[in-house]
Design a protein around this motif. Structure first.
Motif, short mmCIF file in Angstrom:
data_model
loop_
_atom_site.label_atom_id
_atom_site.label_comp_id
_atom_site.label_asym_id
_atom_site.label_seq_id
_atom_site.Cartn_x
_atom_site.Cartn_y
_atom_site.Cartn_z
N GLU A 47 0.83 -1.21 0.00
CA GLU A 47 0.00 0.00 0.00
C GLU A 47 0.86 1.26 0.00
O GLU A 47 0.57 2.23 -0.71
CB GLU A 47 -0.93 0.00 1.22
N ILE A 48 1.92 1.26 0.79
CA ILE A 48 2.82 2.41 0.85
C ILE A 48 3.48 2.65 -0.51
O ILE A 48 3.60 3.78 -0.98
CB ILE A 48 3.89 2.19 1.95
N ILE A 49 3.91 1.55 -1.14
CA ILE A 49 4.58 1.67 -2.44
C ILE A 49 3.60 2.20 -3.50
O ILE A 49 3.97 3.00 -4.36
CB ILE A 49 5.16 0.30 -2.86
N LYS A 53 1.37 9.62 -3.42
CA LYS A 53 2.13 10.66 -2.70
C LYS A 53 3.59 10.24 -2.49
O LYS A 53 4.45 11.10 -2.30
CB LYS A 53 1.48 10.95 -1.35
N ASN A 54 3.82 8.96 -2.52
CA ASN A 54 5.18 8.45 -2.25
C ASN A 54 5.97 8.17 -3.53
O ASN A 54 7.03 7.55 -3.49
CB ASN A 54 5.10 7.16 -1.42
N LYS A 55 5.43 8.61 -4.66
CA LYS A 55 6.00 8.27 -5.97
C LYS A 55 7.48 8.66 -6.08
O LYS A 55 8.32 7.86 -6.50
CB LYS A 55 5.19 8.95 -7.07
N MET A 61 14.34 5.66 -3.75
CA MET A 61 14.81 4.79 -2.66
C MET A 61 14.30 3.36 -2.74
O MET A 61 14.86 2.45 -2.13
CB MET A 61 14.38 5.38 -1.31
N GLY A 62 13.24 3.14 -3.51
CA GLY A 62 12.59 1.83 -3.50
C GLY A 62 13.45 0.68 -3.96
O GLY A 62 13.24 -0.46 -3.55
N TRP A 63 14.45 0.95 -4.85
CA TRP A 63 15.29 -0.14 -5.36
C TRP A 63 16.02 -0.89 -4.26
O TRP A 63 16.40 -2.04 -4.42
CB TRP A 63 16.28 0.42 -6.38
N LEU A 92 8.03 -2.36 -7.78
CA LEU A 92 9.35 -1.72 -7.67
C LEU A 92 10.00 -1.58 -9.04
O LEU A 92 10.62 -0.56 -9.35
CB LEU A 92 10.24 -2.53 -6.72
N VAL A 93 9.86 -2.62 -9.86
CA VAL A 93 10.41 -2.56 -11.23
C VAL A 93 9.73 -1.45 -12.02
O VAL A 93 10.37 -0.74 -12.81
CB VAL A 93 10.24 -3.92 -11.93
#
Length: 582
Positions: A47-49, A53-55, A61-63, A92-93
């Protein structure tokens, strides 16, 4: 707790500009995300990913979360949350910086060993392909880096040898080869489709990276791979399919194998980039040898050959088929020897020998060998005798001579079993023929390795004669000529074996002593054997060649010792004794 901590870090980063993110922020995000995964809060993390708003934060940082997610997929194969892990990996990809993701994925691919190599490659090939396709700049470099990393890992896997090993595919090499083809196809298609639209230099670079990959694949795993016979099963052979696709890639990117094979060896370099020229020196010879074998022996993509060669092959094939059709109409032993006085009758077996030894098409070579045997079967005894003498004098090929010697043995066996005499394969006529068989062309200096097939066949014939013909009967004339045979054949063979074994043992010792220096320099080395230099190859491969030669000498020596033992037994035994040797 972990989820709240992650949300707190994200909330603090949301008010920052992208360029204001600090290294500390990256570290805190990774630790908190790792804890969420470890504690099983996968759905909340997804959900966070997905939160719009977290784009920006996820993009930067997601990698860092890819590694933990991949490890969970590898370790928890029965976990009910696997679908969430896959969803998170896909997100993530899709959302992360492709440049950072590329490096992260390649690091993950380089980590494992053993059977885990194929597991992680099969897991990450699709994400890796997606990431590279998202890159706008330096795609050729990225494709080359990915293919090089993948090949380096796959080259660590053992190549299955038997049909059973290929089917079980314990280390996953066959599955990886199939998946690697699907991974590569879009980039090959890009080269084909973008010839007119893309920047020429970038397209050429991508072609060169794909060419390097094809060359590497031809060397490993295809150079050492075993293939099913060309039959219905061939379509189920994964390594054969891989070879076919690689050859297809070469043609698609503008390097069809006929052009490559015929241009190989020219002094002028055919590649534009210095980096590739260095690689060419190290592996091109092995790759080209593998390519030639796949095409000419396995028949893969042979339809790509120029029409002139295919026409020649077709003519040979039709000629051999026509000969077979004619010979099958003739009874065995009925073709009179006088026919061999007609030039065309004698050129037929000589032509078959040329096809057997020089034709690059394996099926034609085998068919020609079968036709030569059929031709021999049709001749009368004197015709067989005459043809054997002719081919022993003209073939200049150890394998062909061994084949003829085996036929001589078969004819002697038939003659000894008949109630009436056959003068062509007993007595003086046979001795005259044996003079061409039981001798070394250059005495003790004869190249025993090159003539090993002929020598083994000669020793087996001599062994047969000693067993089947008693000294009292002497139907073959062997015992009268035994002294000459010992002087012209057995004694020089002893001397030659001692000289050859000493030489090869010395070369093995030298090779072993120099191997450490060679390994440090990572260079190829050469060894001189029999006055000729073995082509450059890795030290371990040269040692295999040298040990194989010694094995051949040991085999010859073993049969020689047995022959001499039988001669001694026969010459000491009384006429009434039956030594019971078969």
């Amino acid at each position: 707790m972990a989820v709240e901590e992650l949300k707190s870090i994200i909330k603090r980063c949301q008010i920052l500009e992208e360029q204001d993110f600090k290294e500390e922020d990256f570290g805190l995000f990774q630790l908190a995300g790792q804890r969420c995964i470890d504690e099983g809060h996968i759905e909340q993390l997804v959900e966070i990913i997905q939160n719009e708003k977290n784009k920006v934060i996820i993009n930067n940082m997601g990698w860092n979360l890819v590694g933990p997610v991949v490890r969970c997929l590898l370790w928890n194969k029965e976990d009910e949350k696997r679908k969430h892990y896959f969803l998170m990996l896909d997100l993530l990809v899709k959302l992360c910086n492709p440049k950072e993701l590329l490096l992260g994925l390649l690091e993950l691919i380089e980590e494992p060993s053993g059977k885990q190599i194929s597991q992680i490659i099969l897991l990450l090939l699709q994400p890796l392909q997606t990431v590279i396709q998202k890159l706008r700049n330096n795609k050729a470099y990225s494709v080359g880096l990915a293919l090089s990393t993948l090949w380096s890992q796959l080259s660590l896997l053992p190549v299955p040898y038997s049909k059973e090993q290929i089917q079980t595919d314990d280390y996953g090499l066959c599955q990886c080869c199939k998946a690697l083809i699907e991974f590569t196809k879009p980039f090959v298609e890009e080269v084909i489709n973008d010839k007119e639209n893309s920047v020429e230099s970038e397209n050429e670079k991508l072609k060169d990276e794909l060419l390097k990959f094809c060359f590497k694949s031809l060397k490993c795993p295809l150079l050492t791979a075993q293939f099913f016979e060309q039959s219905k099963e061939a379509g189920n052979d994964p390594l054969r399919c891989f070879a076919s696709e690689i050859i297809g890639f070469l043609s698609a990117i503008g390097h069809p194998f006929p052009k490559m094979i015929f241009n190989h060896g020219r002094k002028k370099k055919t590649w534009d980039y210095l980096e590739f020229e260095e690689e060419e020196d190290k592996q091109l010879a092995d790759s080209m040898a593998s390519l030639a074998y796949l095409v000419f022996v396995q028949g893969i993509s042979i339809d790509q050959l120029p029409m002139v060669l295919r026409t020649e092959e077709s003519v040979f094939s039709k000629g051999v088929d026509l000969l077979e059709n004619g010979l099958l109409r003739i009874e065995d032993n009925s073709l009179l020897h006088q026919y061999l006085e007609i030039k065309s009758f004698l050129t037929v077996p000589q032509g078959l020998v040329k096809v057997m030894t020089l034709c690059p098409i394996e099926t034609l070579r085998k068919k020609s060998l079968a036709m030569l045997q059929l031709y021999i079967n049709k001749l009368d005894s004197q015709g067989k005798y005459t043809l054997f003498r002719c081919l022993l004098n003209t073939s200049n090929h150890s394998g062909v001579e061994a084949f003829i010697i085996q036929n001589i043995k078969n004819q002697i066996d038939v003659s000894l079993k008949k109630t009436h005499d056959n003068k062509w394969f007993t007595g003086p006529q046979l001795i005259s023929l044996l003079d061409l068989v039981l001798f070394l062309p250059e005495g003790a200096e004869t190249d025993l390795l090159q003539n090993s097939d002929r020598i083994m066949a000669s020793l087996n014939l001599l062994r047969y004669l000693v067993i089947k013909d008693n000294e009292k009967d002497n139907q073959t004339g062997l015992w009268t000529e035994l002294g000459k045979i010992e002087n012209n054949f057995l004694k020089p063979l002893h001397t030659g074996l001692n000289m050859s074994k000493a030489h090869y043992e010395a070369e093995i010792k030298n090779s072993q002593e120099n191997s450490q220096d060679v390994q440090k320099s990572k260079d190829l080395c050469s060894v001189t054997v029999g006055g000729e230099e073995i082509p450059n190859m890795p030290p371990e491969m040269q040692l295999k060649v040298l040990h194989s030669a010694l094995f051949t000498f040991d085999l010859i020596e073993s049969v020689l010792a047995r022959v001499e033992e039988l001669i001694e037994i026969k010459t000491k035994s009384t006429p009434e004794e039956n030594i019971g040797i078969k």
